[in-house]
Design an enzyme around this catalytic site. Structure first.
Site, PDB file in Angstrom:
ATOM      1  N   PRO A  78       4.610   5.463   3.151  1.00  0.00           N
ATOM      2  CA  PRO A  78       5.146   5.733   4.328  1.00  0.00           C
ATOM      3  C   PRO A  78       6.264   4.945   4.536  1.00  0.00           C
ATOM      4  O   PRO A  78       6.452   3.596   4.419  1.00  0.00           O
ATOM      5  CB  PRO A  78       3.992   5.206   5.444  1.00  0.00           C
ATOM      6  CG  PRO A  78       2.972   4.878   4.457  1.00  0.00           C
ATOM      7  CD  PRO A  78       3.279   4.579   3.131  1.00  0.00           C
ATOM      8  N   GLU A  79       7.174   5.593   5.393  1.00  0.00           N
ATOM      9  CA  GLU A  79       8.506   4.860   5.847  1.00  0.00           C
ATOM     10  C   GLU A  79       8.545   4.816   7.183  1.00  0.00           C
ATOM     11  O   GLU A  79       7.408   5.238   7.957  1.00  0.00           O
ATOM     12  CB  GLU A  79       9.712   5.500   5.238  1.00  0.00           C
ATOM     13  CG  GLU A  79       9.799   5.580   3.553  1.00  0.00           C
ATOM     14  CD  GLU A  79      11.055   6.304   2.884  1.00  0.00           C
ATOM     15  OE1 GLU A  79      11.978   6.146   3.376  1.00  0.00           O
ATOM     16  OE2 GLU A  79      10.637   6.905   2.001  1.00  0.00           O
TER      17      GLU A  79
ATOM     18  N   LYS B 155       8.456  -0.995   8.613  1.00  0.00           N
ATOM     19  CA  LYS B 155       7.225  -0.293   8.296  1.00  0.00           C
ATOM     20  C   LYS B 155       6.007  -1.049   8.664  1.00  0.00           C
ATOM     21  O   LYS B 155       5.015  -0.902   8.094  1.00  0.00           O
ATOM     22  CB  LYS B 155       7.323  -0.144   6.551  1.00  0.00           C
ATOM     23  CG  LYS B 155       8.390   0.781   6.150  1.00  0.00           C
ATOM     24  CD  LYS B 155       8.742   0.745   4.612  1.00  0.00           C
ATOM     25  CE  LYS B 155      10.066   1.288   4.307  1.00  0.00           C
ATOM     26  NZ  LYS B 155      10.334   0.864   2.817  1.00  0.00           N
TER      27      LYS B 155
ATOM     28  N   ARG C  46      13.085   2.966 -10.019  1.00  0.00           N
ATOM     29  CA  ARG C  46      12.625   4.001  -9.032  1.00  0.00           C
ATOM     30  C   ARG C  46      13.462   5.189  -9.445  1.00  0.00           C
ATOM     31  O   ARG C  46      14.402   5.291  -9.938  1.00  0.00           O
ATOM     32  CB  ARG C  46      12.716   3.775  -7.717  1.00  0.00           C
ATOM     33  CG  ARG C  46      11.720   2.623  -7.230  1.00  0.00           C
ATOM     34  CD  ARG C  46      11.443   2.803  -5.966  1.00  0.00           C
ATOM     35  NE  ARG C  46      10.335   2.044  -5.299  1.00  0.00           N
ATOM     36  CZ  ARG C  46      10.361   1.328  -4.205  1.00  0.00           C
ATOM     37  NH1 ARG C  46      11.639   1.168  -3.626  1.00  0.00           N
ATOM     38  NH2 ARG C  46       9.391   0.588  -3.729  1.00  0.00           N
TER      39      ARG C  46
END
Length: 310
Positions: free
Chosen positions: A2-3, A61, A290
DNA sequence: AGCGAGCCCTGCGCGC
DNA sequence: TGCGCGCAGGGCTCGC
């Protein structure tokens, strides 16, 4: 996982349920979910049971719930939660079936809503809960979304404000981009420069601003930097309005429901599909260990090193 | 200072 | 059907 938008959806869902409620019992099923709790400050469970919760607050976050014995007492500690890659905070009726990855459960009692369970589920255990001391913010401003209090958990103090925070300084962020010698995506993901942006929204904002992830932040003109910051805000706000991004059941709000922003993605996860702007094929590349998703036509790497003034 | 690598983890989808 | 691999929304620490 989640951001900012996903965490804000959780915070907003938690707020009415926890504000004014009292923690009656705590169950910890997975000690690794307390990795960020410092036992030297006291046992996790002991510091929670009997405590009143006064708000649900978020910066970037990170989420936290200030604790106090009763109304009117200034909170000195907070229950801090970070969802990591796969954390969920779920509001459940007492007696509900356990989620598959249930790690921690709080039994709470709200004066109006009665008894509730707060279930913390987390597949990968990169998330955590902790009880932490609250300390004053450096700028004296409210610490985050959801409270006017200028107190922030000590483990969140190094985290920058997020772009939707009224206390966020555009000037300071833009100055940092000019000062730093680093790739722009790395800067966007650096939670000490700006918080709340993760891999999805970094790729989306860079796509919208037509900037390559590896461009040196110091080579972006002030105008381009401002456009990028504007796009970051736009994508975060739009995703928030749509309830966040859900690719699967891993991201859900406090009721277990998915968000809809995955249908609005232009770059992230869109490799092999046409760029919605120019039609070129979106590609996925490795950056910072990433995946980065970009349009090779709209987001060309910039080779020049010198500053630009366009 | 900046940056890559490694680590913390589980589980899913895919190709063989 | 089973197995190994790559992949996943984050963040911290350690070296060079």
């Amino acid at each position: 996982m989640p951001e900012l938008p996903e965490v804000e959806v959780v915070r907003a869902g938690l707020e009415p349920a926890v504000t004014g409620a009292t923690i009656s019992a705590v169950e910890v099923f997975e000690p690794r979910s307390l990795r960020r709790h410092d036992p030297a400050r006291g046992a996790f469970i002991d510091q929670l049971e009997g405590q009143r919760m006064s708000a649900a607050v978020r910066r970037g976050k990170f989420l936290w719930i200030p604790l106090g014995p009763d109304t009117g007492t200034v909170a000195t500690r907070a229950l801090v939660a970070h969802l990591g890659m796969s954390g969920q905070v779920l509001l459940r009726e007492p007696g509900s079936a356990d989620e598959p990855q249930l790690r921690i459960r709080l039994h709470i009692e709200h004066p109006e809503h009665g008894e509730l369970w707060i279930n913390f589920a987390d597949q990968r255990i990169f998330g955590s809960m902790a009880v932490d001391a609250l300390i004053p913010t450096r700028d004296g401003l409210p610490a985050g979304q959801g409270s006017a209090s200028p107190l922030v958990p000590s483990q969140v103090a190094h985290i920058a404000r997020d772009p939707l925070d009224p206390g966020f300084s555009d000037a300071a962020f833009l100055a940092a981009l000019r000062r730093k010698s680093t790739g722009i995506k790395r800067a966007l993901l650096d939670q000490t420069l700006v918080s709340g942006v993760g891999n999805i929204y970094a790729d989306e904002a860079l796509w919208a601003a037509r900037i390559h992830y590896a461009q040196q932040s110091s080579t972006l003109s002030p105008a381009r930097s401002k456009i990028l910051l504007r796009e970051v805000r736009l994508v975060l706000a739009k995703a928030l309005a749509e309830g966040g991004t859900s690719f699967d059941a891993q991201y859900v709000n406090v009721n277990g429901d998915s968000g809809y922003f995955s249908h609005s993605l232009n770059a992230y996860g869109q490799q092999g599909k046409p760029c919605p702007r120019c039609g070129a094929t979106i590609v996925r590349e490795q950056f910072m260990n990433r995946s980065s998703h970009l349009c090779p036509r709209c987001q060309k790497p910039v080779r020049r090193i010198a500053s630009r003034t366009d």
